[in-house]
Scaffold this active site. Structure first.
Site, short mmCIF file in Angstrom:
data_model
loop_
_atom_site.label_atom_id
_atom_site.label_comp_id
_atom_site.label_asym_id
_atom_site.label_seq_id
_atom_site.Cartn_x
_atom_site.Cartn_y
_atom_site.Cartn_z
N HIS A 92 37.03 32.56 0.68
CA HIS A 92 36.79 33.89 0.13
C HIS A 92 37.32 34.92 1.14
O HIS A 92 36.82 34.99 2.26
CB HIS A 92 35.29 34.12 -0.08
CG HIS A 92 34.63 33.07 -0.92
ND1 HIS A 92 34.52 33.18 -2.28
CD2 HIS A 92 34.05 31.89 -0.59
CE1 HIS A 92 33.89 32.12 -2.76
NE2 HIS A 92 33.61 31.31 -1.75
N ARG B 154 37.76 38.41 0.31
CA ARG B 154 37.17 39.73 0.04
C ARG B 154 38.20 40.83 -0.15
O ARG B 154 37.89 42.01 0.06
CB ARG B 154 36.21 40.14 1.17
CG ARG B 154 35.23 39.09 1.63
CD ARG B 154 34.33 38.58 0.54
NE ARG B 154 33.25 37.77 1.08
CZ ARG B 154 32.52 36.94 0.36
NH1 ARG B 154 32.77 36.78 -0.94
NH2 ARG B 154 31.55 36.23 0.92
N ASN C 46 36.28 35.57 -6.71
CA ASN C 46 35.22 36.58 -6.71
C ASN C 46 35.61 37.78 -5.85
O ASN C 46 34.86 38.26 -4.99
CB ASN C 46 33.88 35.99 -6.27
CG ASN C 46 33.91 35.40 -4.86
OD1 ASN C 46 34.96 34.99 -4.37
ND2 ASN C 46 32.76 35.35 -4.23
N ASP D 246 33.53 30.50 -9.12
CA ASP D 246 32.85 30.19 -7.86
C ASP D 246 31.96 31.34 -7.40
O ASP D 246 32.33 32.50 -7.46
CB ASP D 246 33.87 29.87 -6.76
CG ASP D 246 33.18 29.50 -5.47
OD1 ASP D 246 32.06 28.96 -5.53
OD2 ASP D 246 33.73 29.78 -4.40
N HIS E 7 31.24 25.44 -9.14
CA HIS E 7 30.16 25.74 -8.21
C HIS E 7 28.92 25.03 -8.74
O HIS E 7 28.25 25.53 -9.64
CB HIS E 7 29.94 27.26 -8.14
CG HIS E 7 28.81 27.69 -7.26
ND1 HIS E 7 29.00 28.26 -6.02
CD2 HIS E 7 27.47 27.65 -7.44
CE1 HIS E 7 27.83 28.55 -5.48
NE2 HIS E 7 26.88 28.19 -6.33
N HIS F 50 31.11 22.07 -2.59
CA HIS F 50 30.01 22.02 -1.62
C HIS F 50 28.80 21.20 -2.07
O HIS F 50 27.67 21.69 -2.13
CB HIS F 50 29.56 23.43 -1.22
CG HIS F 50 29.42 24.44 -2.33
ND1 HIS F 50 28.79 24.18 -3.52
CD2 HIS F 50 29.84 25.72 -2.41
CE1 HIS F 50 28.81 25.26 -4.28
NE2 HIS F 50 29.45 26.20 -3.62
N ASN G 168 24.42 29.08 -0.28
CA ASN G 168 24.21 28.57 -1.64
C ASN G 168 25.32 27.57 -1.97
O ASN G 168 26.48 27.97 -2.00
CB ASN G 168 24.24 29.74 -2.64
CG ASN G 168 23.92 29.29 -4.05
OD1 ASN G 168 23.21 28.31 -4.25
ND2 ASN G 168 24.43 30.01 -5.02
N ASP H 107 34.20 26.75 2.45
CA ASP H 107 33.49 27.81 1.72
C ASP H 107 33.38 29.05 2.61
O ASP H 107 32.32 29.69 2.68
CB ASP H 107 32.13 27.34 1.24
CG ASP H 107 31.45 28.32 0.27
OD1 ASP H 107 32.13 29.27 -0.17
OD2 ASP H 107 30.27 28.13 -0.03
N HIS I 196 30.55 37.93 5.66
CA HIS I 196 29.62 39.04 5.42
C HIS I 196 29.41 39.76 6.75
O HIS I 196 29.62 39.18 7.82
CB HIS I 196 28.27 38.54 4.91
CG HIS I 196 28.33 37.83 3.60
ND1 HIS I 196 28.64 38.47 2.42
CD2 HIS I 196 28.13 36.52 3.27
CE1 HIS I 196 28.62 37.60 1.43
NE2 HIS I 196 28.32 36.41 1.92
#
Length: 474
Positions: A54, A56, A86, A182, A208, A258, A304, A331, A335
């Site tokens: 990911h 972003r 995402n 995902d 997912h 995952h 998660n 994964d 953040h």
């Protein structure tokens, strides 16, 4: 400048060779490079590939951008990644109708009307050379909200092999190769249509395999000690079992992300024994940590699926050792630390992993005696490349093309003389190096990892794309 690595060992044959590679002006280097480097004891392997990252970008570049995410990938030995959909806006192929929607301005100002086109042309838009190859994953649902399946007609043209005469080099280099929502499991309302879209397009569905409406950490003694609502382990199995049945009905390839529980691995193991087209991955944190890590690391260990019990951690390692797990993926989920400090109920799920994955996995799996160095490279390089529809670099074949079969003298692989540089992605590894994970030295913008301060073993020292260095700490 040409750089020669003397006496480096080929990962799968044990042959000792000299490797000649160009020093690119675009390469990320952590220290000055010498023309001649003693590579005795180092390993030359296919570059790692991660089918689950990911970045972003667009929409949340304060967490991670394409530039920082690709730099983190190269630093971790990765030459290929698959970017999850995402983004903000979601990567669903839909035309952006509202210029005021979050993230839309970045795309529209660049002259594109959807996220796929924007990310395919990212290097041209921003005038950068990214140090990793990347493919794109399209959303299973419009807006990635699970209510309406995306339309194949909206994104088919971005797939490999489609309308190639009208594609530019950027579109050809960064195709859409998979479907996923995902971050969320495909909702039951649209699952049949999503699988039909996968069958029509020839892509595979990345699932997912986790769904829960309440809870923040694994249900058990730790959740009760923390006073935090728990997530039962069957929230994962419910999705795995549901999708295995759909695979049986449709024949569509589903790849489970995952996977983290013994009961899910048992279901996948049984499906494979029946010849069903399912594959799965797990992540470094599920082999290195259990839910007791929440007591030590707090929300830095919130993810998660959640970290599971020690029994599930051991079952995950067993599934790697017996071949049930096809590959390892990070994964990588950036953040900010402020977001992760919000507490167990509010903090976002996920950790970053690209820059320490090999070291963590090597420490647990190879040093622990569960698998060999060679098998770890297969799990991080060969198998994910195959899933992504690409061919891992065959080093011996390159040597044979240049110099023929092994003779009595040391062979030299001069990458500058390779006919098809686009097929080359390599990593230089020190499988024996002991080092300390220091997130402050990461190339990622993010620092959300529980592995800071860990003593690990095995380190990528360089990544090579085509004929040139993309990253080096040699």
């Amino acid at each position: 400048m040409a750089i020669t690595l003397h006496d480096i060992t080929v990962w799968d044959t044990g042959e000792t060779i000299d490797l000649i590679v160009d020093d690119s002006a675009d390469a990320l280097t952590e220290q000055p490079l010498a023309e001649n480097i003693d590579a005795t004891g180092l390993t030359l392997a296919p570059g790692f590939a991660d089918p689950h990252v990911h970045f972003r970008d667009p929409g949340q570049t304060y967490k991670e951008s394409m530039v920082s995410g690709c730099a983190a990938s190269a630093s971790g030995g990765y030459t290929n990644v698959l970017i999850m959909p995402n983004t903000v806006p979601a990567m669903d192929g839909e035309t952006l109708a509202d210029p005021e929607a979050p993230g839309a301005k970045e795309v529209l100002d660049a002259g594109y009307d959807n996220v796929i086109d924007y990310l395919q042309h990212y290097e041209a838009v921003h005038g950068v050379k990214l140090p990793v190859n990347y493919d794109l994953c399209v959303c299973a649902s419009k807006g990635r909200v699970g209510r309406e399946a995306t339309e194949v007609a909206k994104w088919r043209r971005y797939m490999p092999g489609e309308d190639t005469a009208n594609k530019d080099a950027y579109q050809l280099a960064h195709p859409v190769t998979a479907i996923s929502d995902d971050g969320s499991a495909t909702t039951p309302e649209i699952l049949d249509q999503v699988l039909a879209n996968a069958k029509e397009s020839g892509l595979y569905l990345i699932e997912h395999c986790e769904h829960h409406d309440t809870g923040a950490v694994n249900e058990g003694p730790v959740s009760r000690e923390l006073g935090v609502p728990g997530i039962p382990e069957d929230t994962e199995l419910n999705i795995v079992a549901r999708d295995i049945e759909k695979v049986r009905e449709t024949g569509v390839h589903v790849h489970f992300q995952h996977v983290s529980t013994a009961i899910s691995f048992e279901a996948i193991r049984a499906a494979k024994a029946k010849g069903l087209p399912v594959t799965c991955e797990t992540a470094p944190h599920y082999i290195a940590l259990n839910d007791e890590a929440l007591l030590k690391y707090g929300t830095l260990a919130k993810m998660n699926p959640p970290l599971r019990s020690e029994a599930d951690r051991k079952a995950t390692i067993e599934a790697i050792a017996d071949g049930t797990v096809d590959m390892l993926a990070t994964d990588h989920a950036p953040h900010t630390l402020d977001e992760k400090r919000l507490g167990f109920l509010e903090a976002p799920n996920g950790i970053i992993g690209l820059e320490c994955a090999y070291g963590v996995c090597h420490k647990v799996l190879v040093d622990g005696g569960y698998i060999s160095d060679k098998r770890l490279i297969e799990l991080m390089a060969g198998e994910p490349m195959k899933l992504m529809g690409r061919t891992p670099t065959d080093i011996t074949a390159l040597l044979d093309e240049q110099q023929g079969a092994v003779g009595g003298t040391k062979r030299v692989l001069d990458l500058r003389k390779c006919d098809d540089a686009a097929r080359i992605g390599l990593a230089v590894l020190n499988t024996a190096e002991q080092w300390t994970v220091d997130p402050e030295r990461f190339h990622s913008k993010a620092r959300n990892t529980p592995f800071g301060g860990w003593q690990v073993s095995g380190r990528p020292l360089a990544t090579i794309i085509g004929t040139s260095l993309a990253f080096s700490r040699l």
